[in-house]
Design a protein around this motif. Structure first.
Motif, PDB file in Angstrom:
ATOM      1  N   ILE A 374      -1.630   7.038   4.905  1.00  0.00           N
ATOM      2  CA  ILE A 374      -1.742   7.477   3.513  1.00  0.00           C
ATOM      3  C   ILE A 374      -0.648   6.815   2.692  1.00  0.00           C
ATOM      4  O   ILE A 374       0.383   6.380   3.210  1.00  0.00           O
ATOM      5  CB  ILE A 374      -1.627   9.015   3.395  1.00  0.00           C
ATOM      6  N   SER A 375      -0.890   6.750   1.407  1.00  0.00           N
ATOM      7  CA  SER A 375       0.078   6.178   0.470  1.00  0.00           C
ATOM      8  C   SER A 375       1.163   7.205   0.168  1.00  0.00           C
ATOM      9  O   SER A 375       0.871   8.356  -0.168  1.00  0.00           O
ATOM     10  CB  SER A 375      -0.627   5.752  -0.819  1.00  0.00           C
ATOM     11  N   VAL A 376       2.414   6.794   0.291  1.00  0.00           N
ATOM     12  CA  VAL A 376       3.558   7.655  -0.013  1.00  0.00           C
ATOM     13  C   VAL A 376       4.566   6.845  -0.824  1.00  0.00           C
ATOM     14  O   VAL A 376       4.486   5.618  -0.906  1.00  0.00           O
ATOM     15  CB  VAL A 376       4.235   8.186   1.279  1.00  0.00           C
ATOM     16  N   ILE A 377       5.530   7.529  -1.406  1.00  0.00           N
ATOM     17  CA  ILE A 377       6.599   6.858  -2.132  1.00  0.00           C
ATOM     18  C   ILE A 377       7.784   6.680  -1.195  1.00  0.00           C
ATOM     19  O   ILE A 377       8.298   7.648  -0.614  1.00  0.00           O
ATOM     20  CB  ILE A 377       7.021   7.661  -3.379  1.00  0.00           C
ATOM     21  N   ASN A 378       8.201   5.436  -1.045  1.00  0.00           N
ATOM     22  CA  ASN A 378       9.361   5.134  -0.219  1.00  0.00           C
ATOM     23  C   ASN A 378      10.621   5.660  -0.902  1.00  0.00           C
ATOM     24  O   ASN A 378      10.945   5.267  -2.025  1.00  0.00           O
ATOM     25  CB  ASN A 378       9.468   3.617  -0.005  1.00  0.00           C
ATOM     26  N   ALA A 384       5.541   2.371  -3.749  1.00  0.00           N
ATOM     27  CA  ALA A 384       4.471   2.872  -2.875  1.00  0.00           C
ATOM     28  C   ALA A 384       4.573   2.224  -1.502  1.00  0.00           C
ATOM     29  O   ALA A 384       4.858   1.028  -1.370  1.00  0.00           O
ATOM     30  CB  ALA A 384       3.115   2.590  -3.496  1.00  0.00           C
ATOM     31  N   ASP A 385       4.349   3.024  -0.494  1.00  0.00           N
ATOM     32  CA  ASP A 385       4.419   2.546   0.883  1.00  0.00           C
ATOM     33  C   ASP A 385       3.321   3.241   1.681  1.00  0.00           C
ATOM     34  O   ASP A 385       2.676   4.173   1.196  1.00  0.00           O
ATOM     35  CB  ASP A 385       5.793   2.858   1.472  1.00  0.00           C
ATOM     36  N   MET A 386       3.092   2.794   2.908  1.00  0.00           N
ATOM     37  CA  MET A 386       2.082   3.402   3.767  1.00  0.00           C
ATOM     38  C   MET A 386       2.749   4.168   4.900  1.00  0.00           C
ATOM     39  O   MET A 386       3.575   3.620   5.643  1.00  0.00           O
ATOM     40  CB  MET A 386       1.149   2.331   4.348  1.00  0.00           C
ATOM     41  N   LEU A 414      -4.735  18.610  -4.048  1.00  0.00           N
ATOM     42  CA  LEU A 414      -3.924  17.575  -3.428  1.00  0.00           C
ATOM     43  C   LEU A 414      -4.749  16.294  -3.396  1.00  0.00           C
ATOM     44  O   LEU A 414      -5.952  16.330  -3.095  1.00  0.00           O
ATOM     45  CB  LEU A 414      -3.525  17.947  -1.997  1.00  0.00           C
ATOM     46  N   VAL A 415      -4.105  15.180  -3.718  1.00  0.00           N
ATOM     47  CA  VAL A 415      -4.789  13.886  -3.748  1.00  0.00           C
ATOM     48  C   VAL A 415      -4.125  12.954  -2.740  1.00  0.00           C
ATOM     49  O   VAL A 415      -2.894  12.814  -2.724  1.00  0.00           O
ATOM     50  CB  VAL A 415      -4.750  13.266  -5.153  1.00  0.00           C
ATOM     51  N   PHE A 416      -4.929  12.333  -1.900  1.00  0.00           N
ATOM     52  CA  PHE A 416      -4.431  11.383  -0.910  1.00  0.00           C
ATOM     53  C   PHE A 416      -5.132  10.049  -1.118  1.00  0.00           C
ATOM     54  O   PHE A 416      -6.338  10.006  -1.338  1.00  0.00           O
ATOM     55  CB  PHE A 416      -4.714  11.855   0.517  1.00  0.00           C
TER      56      PHE A 416
END
Length: 501
Positions: A374-378, A384-386, A414-416
């Motif tokens: 999933i996409s997350v914030i580093n 954006a990071d995985m 919640l959005v993924f």
């Protein structure tokens, strides 16, 4: 009757198991000596044309709009603009090609079709696999299974030769893709250990290098740059394909061809040493993929019993020479067992296993071709990071569950963004945004369990559950819903095309 379809970038083949239990190809219904359908489509005033007919019409009128390589454009936003203003998506073009081979089957086979296996490159992501299934559904197929091309080829090799347990690396060099896969082969069963590949590396790249050389030498001789002239492009493309095929014969030392371009007779000569100098960087790239695949499997070349060559471009002598050089293996370990037909034959064997109840659709054929996350914030970079949730080369089916928490009391959703990324890819590809909710009792720190499933066909499914209430949350937004806006229109185009193919 159960059939296997090798839906290729350049050619599509269809196979079945004959009365002797041997895989055989279905011929073209108008030419019993033709067993390959070029994966191309052309639309003109007289209707829709597929395969050889489309190529012939394009040769007669080089200004015709011919769609090539639709397989490589699956799940993309590319469109084919027809003369009537209709916009065709790659899925629809692939559906028309499938419809054509199904029409061949109806003419040649006496039994109705029950189950169909369609092959995909091991490196296809989940969206490309879903797009392949959608193309099959548009063509009218209801019972379809996807199998990776290296698995199909290894299955054919294992069945025909009754191979005891063996570790095989498939070197699958097709028209538009290259895959390296390591499999355990045991008679008719193949299990993937690791896969890697590229969807931008194939025989088409070789053709392009030859084309550029032809244009360059023509410019030197006549002082004209014709590389942007459409008629010349079509002619030189055909010439390049013939030259490449010519060099697949190891005894050929040079290829000499005459061609008329813009009214000027031009003689083009290419020696094997010149050709292999052009070819070497491409072959080197395939070796990088092979080494990456071995590393993913925690193996080296000594762990490999045989190297199975698949695809037309694998027949080039330099590929074999390079593999022998880097692996240190004996030439007898290089297997070239009908490389053009192996994938279709293996698909037919697996279709018969599934359709005949020998294997079911949950049989483990493959592994995840790419990591899923999933996409997350580093937190370090703020970008954006995985976050990886399922590793590449995890045996299929694969499943992971992860709990996330809401951030506010009034948060309803919640959005993924689900991502996939291969070992050799810099950026992940997006499988879409998945929005889950609304929650029955919204509050801060509400635990929401996200479940990702990658099924036996490599297609990813996402679900979410409110852990407090046990409520399975509605999936509000995904690529499936976005696609629904154009699927119905594209189905109508395919139905129109079926009257011609």
């Amino acid at each position: 009757m159960n059939i296997g379809i090798d839906l290729g970038t350049t050619f599509t083949l269809c196979a079945y198991m004959n009365e002797k239990g041997i895989p055989a190809l279905v011929p073209d219904r108008y030419d019993a000596n033709a067993f390959r359908t070029p994966s191309v489509m052309l639309i003109d005033d007289s209707g829709v044309h597929v395969g050889d007919t489309a190529n012939e019409l394009c040769e007669e009128d080089t200004t015709s709009n011919l769609w090539r390589n639709a397989k490589l454009d699956l799940a993309s936003d590319k469109l084919f603009q027809a003369i009537d203003g209709k916009a065709w998506k790659p899925e629809s073009v692939s559906a028309v090609v499938i419809s054509k081979v199904l029409a061949d089957c109806q003419m040649y086979l006496t039994e109705s079709i029950k189950h169909v296996v369609i092959t995909v490159p091991a490196n296809f992501n989940a969206e490309q696999r879903k797009a392949t299934k959608l193309a099959a559904q548009m063509a009218g197929l209801l019972k379809v299974s996807l199998v990776e091309e290296p698995v199909a080829a290894a299955t054919f090799y294992g069945c025909v030769n009754n191979i005891p347990k063996s570790t095989v690396l498939t070197y699958d060099f097709g028209g538009g893709t290259f895959d390296a896969s390591i499999l355990e082969v045991n008679a008719g069963n193949s299990k993937v250990i690791a896969s890697d590949g590229s969807n931008s590396l194939g025989g088409n790249d070789i053709d392009e290098l030859i084309q550029n050389l032809v244009f360059s030498e023509f410019k030197v001789e006549f002082g004209l740059d014709i590389s942007q002239d459409q008629e010349s492009q079509v002619k030189v493309q055909k010439l390049a394909e013939k030259i490449k095929v010519g060099f697949s014969r190891p005894t050929i030392r040079q290829v000499k061809k005459s061609i008329v371009l813009q009214g000027r007779a031009f003689e083009f000569l290419l020696t094997r040493s010149q050709f292999e100098e052009l070819l070497q960087p491409i072959i080197d790239k395939t070796l990088v993929v092979c080494e990456s695949c071995l590393a993913a499997a925690k193996m080296n070349w000594s762990s490999i019993d045989e190297v199975l060559f698949v695809g037309g471009s694998s027949m080039l002598a330099l590929a074999k020479e390079k593999i022998l050089a880097v692996s240190g293996k004996d030439a007898s370990t290089i297997i070239q067992n009908q490389p053009h037909q192996a994938v279709a034959f293996g698909a037919a064997i697996i279709a018969e296993q599934i359709g005949g109840g020998v294997a079911d659709t949950n049989f483990q054929y493959g592994a995840t071709s790419k990591a899923i996350g999933i996409s997350v914030i580093n937190k370090t970079t703020g970008e954006a990071d995985m976050e990886e949730l399922i590793a590449q080369n995890t045996p299929l089916p694969a499943k992971v569950e992860r709990t996330f928490f809401t951030q506010r009391n009034d948060q309803q959703y919640l959005v993924f963004e689900i991502l996939q990324k291969g070992n050799n890819e810099i950026q992940p590809s997006s499988l879409g945004y998945f929005k889950f909710g609304p929650f029955l009792n919204p509050k801060k720190n509400l635990p929401i369990k996200l479940t990702l499933n990658c099924d036996t066909e490599g297609i990813v499914h996402a679900t979410a559950t409110d852990e407090g209430s046990g409520q399975e949350l509605q999936k509000i937004l995904s690529k499936e819903m976005e696609n629904a806006e154009w699927i119905e229109e594209q189905k109508q185009l395919v139905e129109y095309a079926k009257h011609y193919v």
